[in-house]
Design a protein around this motif. Structure first.
Motif, mmCIF file in Angstrom:
data_model
loop_
_atom_site.group_PDB
_atom_site.id
_atom_site.type_symbol
_atom_site.label_atom_id
_atom_site.label_comp_id
_atom_site.label_asym_id
_atom_site.label_seq_id
_atom_site.Cartn_x
_atom_site.Cartn_y
_atom_site.Cartn_z
ATOM 1 N N LYS A 1 0.836 -1.208 0.000
ATOM 2 C CA LYS A 1 0.000 0.000 0.000
ATOM 3 C C LYS A 1 0.867 1.252 0.000
ATOM 4 C CE LYS A 1 -3.765 -2.300 2.496
ATOM 5 N NZ LYS A 1 -4.413 -2.460 3.825
ATOM 6 N N ARG A 2 1.937 1.209 0.779
ATOM 7 C CA ARG A 2 2.833 2.364 0.831
ATOM 8 C C ARG A 2 3.445 2.621 -0.533
ATOM 9 N NH1 ARG A 2 7.464 1.918 5.169
ATOM 10 N NH2 ARG A 2 5.650 2.229 6.526
ATOM 11 N N TRP A 3 3.887 1.563 -1.223
ATOM 12 C CA TRP A 3 4.503 1.742 -2.541
ATOM 13 C C TRP A 3 3.489 2.305 -3.541
ATOM 14 C CZ3 TRP A 3 3.715 -0.113 -7.499
ATOM 15 C CH2 TRP A 3 4.742 0.156 -8.413
ATOM 16 N N ILE A 4 2.261 1.816 -3.500
ATOM 17 C CA ILE A 4 1.225 2.302 -4.426
ATOM 18 C C ILE A 4 0.959 3.785 -4.197
ATOM 19 C CG2 ILE A 4 -1.227 2.129 -5.016
ATOM 20 C CD1 ILE A 4 -1.006 -0.890 -4.458
ATOM 21 N N LEU A 5 0.859 4.196 -2.944
ATOM 22 C CA LEU A 5 0.581 5.597 -2.625
ATOM 23 C C LEU A 5 1.753 6.506 -2.989
ATOM 24 C CD1 LEU A 5 -1.219 5.177 0.827
ATOM 25 C CD2 LEU A 5 -2.265 5.818 -1.354
ATOM 26 N N GLU A 6 2.971 5.990 -2.859
ATOM 27 C CA GLU A 6 4.151 6.798 -3.160
ATOM 28 C C GLU A 6 4.515 6.796 -4.639
ATOM 29 O OE1 GLU A 6 7.242 5.316 -0.655
ATOM 30 O OE2 GLU A 6 6.417 6.210 1.188
#
Length: 491
Positions: free
Chosen positions: A335-340
């Motif tokens: 999720k963090r990678w998708i948001l960033e």
């Protein structure tokens, strides 16, 4: 954008498969023009004949294929159907509840199909012939529900064409000897959709949310793709113009029932890992393909030391062997990678979906590959290379024809939308929502084309509609008359 265009370009290239499609369409057009006769059998008799044909082809493949799934743990070359068989056998013979060889709780796979297969092993004995007989029975049920779905949408004629195409569908024939979740997933999913179609046709079903929740709940326990079905139920009741309170209530109630029957498994997972896991601990496998190391086809890995996005906490969890913790941290990092990286994720996701639905030869034909990997078949009966090539070409050509007929049928339906009955529209919209949710999942999930198989029989419905509505162009008759006169003049 260049990446998306690269994968999109694969759809418009002219090649041998395009020739097969043009030949198929031409054959149907010529057949309709020259072979005008009334089919002498009733719909029921025709369906039975198609069922017999489908069973005969699959029984023939069961006897021909040299594949046999493993019945015990093997350190090398174990694939999905091997694990399904081992889990089912251990449930019956050792009362082992989805454990790895070393006794650790397994979070690798959904439990629906192994549980179902274990019941038949318990009744008839642990013999691989039982599993293949079960698969043949599941094919028959799938054929019935596919017929009913197509009949609800387009009527009996299109429904018969649909099930005929499914009876000779290569991937369905080849896979009949594999112990794979899709054999059970398809009849459960299609059965639930049929009940939903009945509701759309104003059939009063008492406690509909309980039945839908039970059916789709077990469907999600077979393959977790079906987790979106409460939303599809909501769309169906929205199309029926029910009050918003009822629509939201149906969504919530179906979702609750789906998890009620899954509750023992949720409790087991929490006891094992102290982390809530609804179905399978697949976070690391998904995250491996949704980060900066991955490509649309996959080929990624969990970021290691020195890679962008490396997480020491995830590294420690992997070292601990706690599958639940690995799943939880992997999902968080994904999720963090998708948001960033929203643009990178979007480009990769769209490209991944284009690859997922494509018909190219990359990756081969999964149903054949799963049967003929090292150690999975009788070495005295290998699949001859020439025959393998023919079988693969048949599968690829068939899907190509289905795929483009499906696309053209969608175009025809859009152009005729105002002429369709409200019931047909509603059924098509519900079916379309299933495709959209499935596609949304596969923007993230590894694009193994095996996961596309449950969609393909549904695509056959609109393929059959396309074939049924193919008509000889108006200019063909005067052209043939002109050629006849020209030939007569020369004589």
């Amino acid at each position: 954008m260049k990446t998306i265009l690269f994968y999109l370009y694969q759809y418009v290239k002219f090649g041998p498969l395009t020739t097969y499609f043009l030949m198929a369409v031409s054959s149907i057009l010529l057949g309709k023009y020259f072979l005008k006769f009334k089919w002498p059998f009733s719909s029921r008799t025709t369906f039975f004949m198609i069922l017999v044909l489908g069973l005969a082809l699959r029984i023939g493949w069961v006897f021909y294929s040299a594949h046999t799934p493993m019945s015990h743990w093997n350190a090398e070359h174990m694939l999905e159907n091997d694990r399904i068989n081992v889990h089912a056998i251990e449930l019956v013979e050792k009362n082992r509840w989805f454990l790895e060889p070393d006794g650790r709780p397994s979070g690798r796979r959904p439990i629906g199909y192994p549980l179902f297969l274990a019941v038949f092993y318990k009744i008839f004995g642990v013999h691989i012939g039982v599993a293949w007989a079960v698969n043949l029975g599941l094919f028959s049920i799938s054929l019935f529900f596919l017929y009913k779905l197509a009949e609800k949408i387009f009527g009996g004629s299109v429904a018969l064409i649909t099930v005929f195409l499914f009876s000779i569908y290569p991937m369905s024939i080849y896979s009949i000897k594999l112990l794979t979740d899709e054999h059970l997933f398809i009849p459960f999913w299609y059965g639930g959709l049929f009940l939903l179609f009945e509701i759309l046709h104003d059939r009063k079903v008492r406690w509909d949310w309980i039945w839908l929740g039970l059916i789709f709940g077990y469907t999600a326990m077979i393959r977790t793709h079906a987790i979106f079905m409460p939303l599809v139920v909501g769309i169906a009741f929205w199309l029926l113009k029910r009050p918003w309170r009822e629509i939201i209530g149906k969504i919530i109630l179906v979702a609750i029932v789906m998890q009620v029957i899954n509750l023992p498994w949720i409790v087991r997972n929490y006891i094992a890992w102290k982390v809530p896991i609804l179905y399978i601990a697949s976070g690391a496998g998904v995250y491996a393909q949704v980060n900066s190391t991955a490509k649309p086809e996959g080929n990624g890995h969990v970021p290691e030391k020195g890679d962008p996005g490396y997480s020491p906490e995830l590294d420690q969890a992997i070292a601990s062997g706690n599958e639940g913790l690995i799943h939880k941290i992997s999902n968080r990092e994904m999720k963090r990678w998708i948001l960033e990286h929203p643009q990178e994720f979007w480009v990769m996701g769209v490209s991944r979906l284009l690859y997922f639905m494509n018909f190219n030869r990359q990756g081969g034909v999964w149903a054949l590959w799963h049967q003929y990997y090292p150690g999975s078949f009788d070495p005295k009966r290998p699949l001859p290379p020439k025959l393998q090539k023919i079988l693969e070409e048949y599968a690829l050509a068939f899907y190509y024809i289905v795929f483009f007929s499906w696309l053209f049928a969608i175009g025809i339906l859009i152009s005729r939308w105002q002429t369709l009955t409200p019931l047909t529209k509603n059924c098509l919209l519900v079916l379309g929502s299933c495709f959209l949710f499935w596609f949304a999942e596969h923007i993230i999930i590894y694009p193994d084309r095996k996961y596309r198989f449950p969609l393909e029989p549904l695509m056959l419905i609109t393929t059959a509609f396309f074939f049924y509505n193919l008509h000889t162009p108006k200019w063909i008759t005067p052209l043939l008359a002109y050629l006849a006169r020209l030939k007569k003049t020369k004589c």
